[in-house]
Design a protein around this motif. Structure first.
Motif, PDB file in Angstrom:
ATOM      1  N   HIS A 183      67.973  31.349  32.553  1.00 44.40           N
ATOM      2  CA  HIS A 183      67.634  32.790  32.635  1.00 44.40           C
ATOM      3  C   HIS A 183      68.215  33.165  34.138  1.00 44.40           C
ATOM      4  O   HIS A 183      68.148  32.494  35.125  1.00 44.40           O
ATOM      5  N   SER A 185      68.024  34.388  37.824  1.00 43.09           N
ATOM      6  CA  SER A 185      67.185  34.512  38.704  1.00 43.09           C
ATOM      7  C   SER A 185      67.475  35.569  39.736  1.00 43.09           C
ATOM      8  O   SER A 185      67.100  36.617  39.684  1.00 43.09           O
ATOM      9  N   PRO A 203      65.377  40.654  36.809  1.00 44.51           N
ATOM     10  CA  PRO A 203      64.289  39.357  36.276  1.00 44.51           C
ATOM     11  C   PRO A 203      63.135  39.440  37.032  1.00 44.51           C
ATOM     12  O   PRO A 203      63.103  39.865  38.209  1.00 44.51           O
ATOM     13  N   CYS A 207      60.613  34.419  36.524  1.00 45.58           N
ATOM     14  CA  CYS A 207      61.860  33.794  36.475  1.00 45.58           C
ATOM     15  C   CYS A 207      62.288  32.746  37.545  1.00 45.58           C
ATOM     16  O   CYS A 207      63.064  31.894  37.787  1.00 45.58           O
ATOM     17  N   GLU A 233      62.942  38.329  31.409  1.00 47.21           N
ATOM     18  CA  GLU A 233      63.935  37.221  31.482  1.00 47.21           C
ATOM     19  C   GLU A 233      65.233  37.521  30.815  1.00 47.21           C
ATOM     20  O   GLU A 233      65.307  38.263  29.477  1.00 47.21           O
TER      21      GLU A 233
END
Ligand code: PDD
Length: 313
Positions: A183, A185, A203, A207, A233
């Protein structure tokens, strides 16, 4: 007044040439310490309380007791700013575990090292606000939260430096790291936002990001402007579907992204990558509102009286 860097080391302002830290300082030996970067506008430290709170939080997460109270840190900051003489300045407060024999045990260091650096704010390349930057999604993954929580603004920046090296190789201004789950960040020294399907997205803390103070200001402004805001996310695909992307940080404020590339192994994108509209409508609105927010913060702080610039008793 002399104008140059202002340095405060442990308990006083010192000339740069005398600002020396031991080779046995655990900040140097092990990256054992924390810091904050702040931006000073017209002599006022923007979001000072928030930065000091984050410093305290970072320190507590590594069980480092700050050697000064918030009030003492503020006073030290103002002394340093005066010594520096620049009203628009970069300000860094650093606290390391201190000097001690070789070994990881924090108890080897009886006294933390405390220093502040204040210097003229180097102007950002003007272009970045008008033309936008190139952001490269890199291979380096953001530190696992359970290993070294990105909430700790620590002196150990190798994770980000590795990403920065990748960004430079890709000729990008900033790198975007994914977390271990793939995911989005954050950047090496910035947080990321994007706009898709009518919502501003960024995010969430889950995250594994540093909760940027600029990020929080932007979120507050966006909610005030009745924008739909989603902290969550997100995947690379989500980002590739964005109509606008921007990054935020204390020093850079809000910076539009005009080019997005992927420099990940086995995933290198052909050609120039995704071209985004330079500073779309939402980005431009937030850039302008952020500047207004800074101005009103500075005015309100000054209105509280010169002795209180940037801090409350
Ligand atoms: N960096 N993420 C990381 C990893 C950062 O290092 C920073 C800030 C940010 C943005 O946080 P803020 O909006 O509070 O500046 C996000 C500072 C500028 C630095 O490293 O000097």
């Amino acid at each position: 007044m002399e104008t140059g860097a202002g340095i405060y080391l442990n308990d006083k302002v010192v000339p740069l040439a005398e600002a020396r830290v031991s080779v046995l300082d655990h900040g140097f030996l092990y990256g054992d310490g924390v810091y904050e970067t702040m931006r000073v506008y017209g002599g006022v430290v923007f979001m000072l309380e928030e930065h000091l709170a984050r410093l305290e939080k970072s320190a507590s997460l590594i069980e480092l007791k700050l050697p000064k109270s918030p009030r003492q840190i503020k006073l030290a900051i103002f002394e340093t700013l005066e010594a520096c003489g620049h009203k628009d300045a970069y300000l860094r407060v650093t606290v390391s575990r201190g000097e001690g024999p070789i070994g990881l045990d924090p108890e080897l260091c009886p006294r933390p090292t405390f220093f502040i650096i204040a210097d003229r704010l180097k102007p950002q390349p003007r272009d970045i606000y008008e033309k936008g930057i190139h952001l490269a999604i890199v291979n380096t993954r953001r530190n696992l939260k359970e290993a070294l929580d990105p909430q700790i603004k620590s002196l150990n920046f190798l994770n980000n430096i590795r990403a920065k090296i990748e960004a430079k190789k890709a000729d990008a201004f900033e790198a975007l790291m994914l977390n271990h789950r793939g995911h989005l960040s954050e950047g090496t020294t910035s947080n990321i936002f994007f706009v898709s399907e009518g919502a501003l997205r960024t995010p969430g803390p889950q995250c594994g990001i540093l909760r940027g103070i600029t990020r929080d200001v932007v979120l507050t402004i966006a909610r005030r402007l009745d924008m739909k805001v989603v902290e969550g996310e997100f995947t690379v695909e989500d980002l590739l579907g964005a109509s606008e992307v921007f990054i935020t940080s204390t020093i850079m404020e809000v910076v539009p992204v005009s080019r997005l590339t992927i420099s990940m192994e086995g995933n290198r994108m052909e050609g120039t990558g995704i071209k985004l509209s330079v500073a779309g409508e939402i980005t431009r609105a937030l850039m302008a509102e952020y500047r207004k927010e800074v101005l009103s913060y500075v005015e309100n702080t000054k209105a509280a009286g010169p002795s209180l610039w940037g801090f409350t008793e």
